[in-house]
Design an enzyme around this catalytic site. Sequence first.
Site, PDB file in Angstrom:
ATOM      1  N   ASP A 116      28.432  35.457  31.907  1.00  0.00           N
ATOM      2  CA  ASP A 116      27.497  35.621  32.858  1.00  0.00           C
ATOM      3  C   ASP A 116      26.410  36.464  32.114  1.00  0.00           C
ATOM      4  O   ASP A 116      26.347  36.987  31.241  1.00  0.00           O
ATOM      5  CB  ASP A 116      28.112  36.533  34.165  1.00  0.00           C
ATOM      6  CG  ASP A 116      27.252  37.043  35.117  1.00  0.00           C
ATOM      7  OD1 ASP A 116      26.408  36.309  35.689  1.00  0.00           O
ATOM      8  OD2 ASP A 116      27.239  38.330  35.195  1.00  0.00           O
ATOM      9  N   ASP A 139      23.277  38.728  34.454  1.00  0.00           N
ATOM     10  CA  ASP A 139      23.095  39.851  35.096  1.00  0.00           C
ATOM     11  C   ASP A 139      24.374  40.679  35.203  1.00  0.00           C
ATOM     12  O   ASP A 139      25.289  40.398  35.877  1.00  0.00           O
ATOM     13  CB  ASP A 139      22.673  39.523  36.463  1.00  0.00           C
ATOM     14  CG  ASP A 139      21.261  38.839  36.104  1.00  0.00           C
ATOM     15  OD1 ASP A 139      20.299  39.286  35.451  1.00  0.00           O
ATOM     16  OD2 ASP A 139      20.932  37.650  36.682  1.00  0.00           O
TER      17      ASP A 139
END
Length: 251
Positions: free
Chosen positions: A8, A10
């Site tokens: 991922d 953020d």
Amino acid sequence: MLKALIFDVDGTLADTERDGHRVAFNLAFQEAGLNWNWDVALYGELLSVTGGKERMCLYANQYDQSFAGQPKVDERIKELHASKTRHYVRLLGEGKIPLRPGVERILKGAENAGLTLAIATTTTPQNVSALIESTLGVDALNRFASIGAGDIVPAKKPAPDIYLHVLEELGLQPDECLAFEDSENGVLSSLAANLATIVTTNAYTKDHDFTGATLVLDQYGELDQPANVLLGNMDKTYLDIQGIQKLYGEL
Ligand code: XBP
Ligand code: MG
């Protein structure tokens, strides 16, 4: 056999939300003459939905009915989002947001061990490029064999779609990969794609429910800056590729 690590962006590769995305949203609101201002606490609540356009819709529905009820609301949201992306990319270009400590060690370690790197995120593709280029260098995007981002799939996290898309591009099965996440929506997404998941929390996600994750840390850690293990086991004070391989072997 472990073949790939899927990250991922953020909150996981970098702490982007409070001082990056949030600031860019507020700049876009100002530029558009809107009196919206998302403070740190309010933004934490709005993070319950992933995706910037979706987040603005949530806010408008809750706090600004006259905005939400206008005839061309979707177009206004799209314009605001394009402006927010411009501001965000500029902030990253100014070097405002570093990678989380330990990320470079894990990426390099994985490459040296012959593993494939990939990205699965709900953020806009330009945001991923800007972060990777500003932190790892202009050619660093090539280090990722697949970059799944933004509206490329119809349903954002917590749906598994973005991870399924990346697995398909990589041509790998979920049990050949590990996912790296920072939030409950992220873990719901990766687990729904049958990916074992390692979590590093941050200020916005430390109280999320990470049931089902393989390991939860408050940070990747360093020799002199030990990570706190919130769920699972880790031998060292920090996470490295040997630790990741060991965890995978115990699954
Ligand atoms: C990240 C997000 C993103 C950003 C905004 O979630 O929710 O939506 O906050 O990005 P995750 P855009 O880390 O789970 O992928 O404004 O580009 O949509
Ligand atoms: Mg995240």
